[in-house]
Design a protein around this motif. Sequence first.
Motif, PDB file in Angstrom:
ATOM      1  N   TRP A  82       0.844  -1.202   0.000  1.00 11.74           N
ATOM      2  CA  TRP A  82       0.000   0.000   0.000  1.00 11.74           C
ATOM      3  C   TRP A  82       0.873   1.244   0.000  1.00 11.74           C
ATOM      4  O   TRP A  82       1.748   1.380   0.826  1.00 11.74           O
ATOM      5  CB  TRP A  82      -0.915   0.024   1.221  1.00 11.74           C
ATOM      6  N   GLY A  83       0.597   2.166  -0.904  1.00  7.81           N
ATOM      7  CA  GLY A  83       1.379   3.391  -1.004  1.00  7.81           C
ATOM      8  C   GLY A  83       0.958   4.440   0.014  1.00  7.81           C
ATOM      9  O   GLY A  83       1.777   4.970   0.759  1.00  7.81           O
ATOM     10  N   ASP A  84      -0.323   4.742   0.034  1.00 13.46           N
ATOM     11  CA  ASP A  84      -0.819   5.796   0.915  1.00 13.46           C
ATOM     12  C   ASP A  84      -1.071   5.266   2.320  1.00 13.46           C
ATOM     13  O   ASP A  84      -1.284   4.070   2.524  1.00 13.46           O
ATOM     14  CB  ASP A  84      -2.119   6.381   0.360  1.00 13.46           C
ATOM     15  N   HIS A  85      -1.088   6.181   3.263  1.00 11.81           N
ATOM     16  CA  HIS A  85      -1.354   5.829   4.656  1.00 11.81           C
ATOM     17  C   HIS A  85      -2.866   5.789   4.906  1.00 11.81           C
ATOM     18  O   HIS A  85      -3.375   6.468   5.792  1.00 11.81           O
ATOM     19  CB  HIS A  85      -0.693   6.837   5.600  1.00 11.81           C
ATOM     20  N   ASP A  86      -3.563   4.978   4.133  1.00 15.21           N
ATOM     21  CA  ASP A  86      -5.009   4.866   4.296  1.00 15.21           C
ATOM     22  C   ASP A  86      -5.343   3.718   5.250  1.00 15.21           C
ATOM     23  O   ASP A  86      -4.455   3.147   5.882  1.00 15.21           O
ATOM     24  CB  ASP A  86      -5.690   4.679   2.940  1.00 15.21           C
ATOM     25  N   GLY A 182       8.583   8.978   4.419  1.00 20.00           N
ATOM     26  CA  GLY A 182       8.650   9.671   3.132  1.00 20.00           C
ATOM     27  C   GLY A 182       7.883   8.976   2.028  1.00 20.00           C
ATOM     28  O   GLY A 182       7.709   9.511   0.950  1.00 20.00           O
ATOM     29  N   THR A 183       7.392   7.773   2.293  1.00 19.03           N
ATOM     30  CA  THR A 183       6.666   7.009   1.292  1.00 19.03           C
ATOM     31  C   THR A 183       5.181   7.274   1.430  1.00 19.03           C
ATOM     32  O   THR A 183       4.657   7.314   2.527  1.00 19.03           O
ATOM     33  CB  THR A 183       6.918   5.490   1.489  1.00 19.03           C
ATOM     34  N   GLY A 184       4.489   7.437   0.328  1.00 20.58           N
ATOM     35  CA  GLY A 184       3.041   7.571   0.348  1.00 20.58           C
ATOM     36  C   GLY A 184       2.549   8.798   1.082  1.00 20.58           C
ATOM     37  O   GLY A 184       1.492   8.768   1.679  1.00 20.58           O
ATOM     38  N   ARG A 185       3.301   9.883   1.017  1.00 19.60           N
ATOM     39  CA  ARG A 185       2.873  11.091   1.715  1.00 19.60           C
ATOM     40  C   ARG A 185       1.602  11.624   1.065  1.00 19.60           C
ATOM     41  O   ARG A 185       1.489  11.720  -0.136  1.00 19.60           O
ATOM     42  CB  ARG A 185       3.953  12.161   1.679  1.00 19.60           C
ATOM     43  N   THR A 186       0.631  11.950   1.910  1.00 20.69           N
ATOM     44  CA  THR A 186      -0.617  12.526   1.426  1.00 20.69           C
ATOM     45  C   THR A 186      -0.719  13.943   1.960  1.00 20.69           C
ATOM     46  O   THR A 186      -0.309  14.233   3.060  1.00 20.69           O
ATOM     47  CB  THR A 186      -1.838  11.697   1.902  1.00 20.69           C
ATOM     48  N   ALA A 187      -1.264  14.794   1.150  1.00 19.14           N
ATOM     49  CA  ALA A 187      -1.358  16.203   1.531  1.00 19.14           C
ATOM     50  C   ALA A 187      -2.544  16.472   2.404  1.00 19.14           C
ATOM     51  O   ALA A 187      -3.476  15.784   2.463  1.00 19.14           O
ATOM     52  CB  ALA A 187      -1.437  17.085   0.291  1.00 19.14           C
TER      53      ALA A 187
END
Length: 187
Positions: A82-86, A182-187
């Motif tokens: 999983w890329g994003d921190h969802d 630093g991976t999957g940073r969401t704004a």
Amino acid sequence: MAKATLERLAADPAIRHIMQKHQFSVGVLTELAPHEQPHLLGLNVNAGQAIKLRIYTDRYDGFRNYKEIRRVLCHELTHNVWGDHDNNFKELNSQLNREVAEYERAAIEGAHSLSGQPSSSGGYSGSPSELEGEAQVHVLGGSGASVSSLQRESPEDRRRRVLEATMNRLRKEEEEIEHSCGTGRTA
């Protein structure tokens, strides 16, 4: 010492166990030096092509705690999927950390090792009662409860209090790791 820490992580039976179980692969496990992106504790490049972990403290005056580095590694391994921190990410990351803890607990009890051979340490040098004692010290230091009331506490209540304190600590640590990823940073 940083190289030794990375080698220890690569050989850690609990880490090897979850990597095998989830079929994770990592091309290069390397250090993320304090001067490289100083706000990060870890970075997963291209879903496991490289994982970079902060080993030294920010001032190069020592090393980060091994178990904290290993939690960051579990976090970065989650980015292989999983890329994003969802919520999907958080669920798998929690599962990996739970599996590491369960593996170590089983190894302490002599139940298994990655090779299938009984193991006595599993990478942890203390006993389960020491873990409970550590959690109790932290809770007692901030609870304001009297010693006599804690002595009357049932074993079930003590376990529940220890579990709550541990879960709160782990939740705070994960928030810090997520903030410093630093991976999957969401704004």
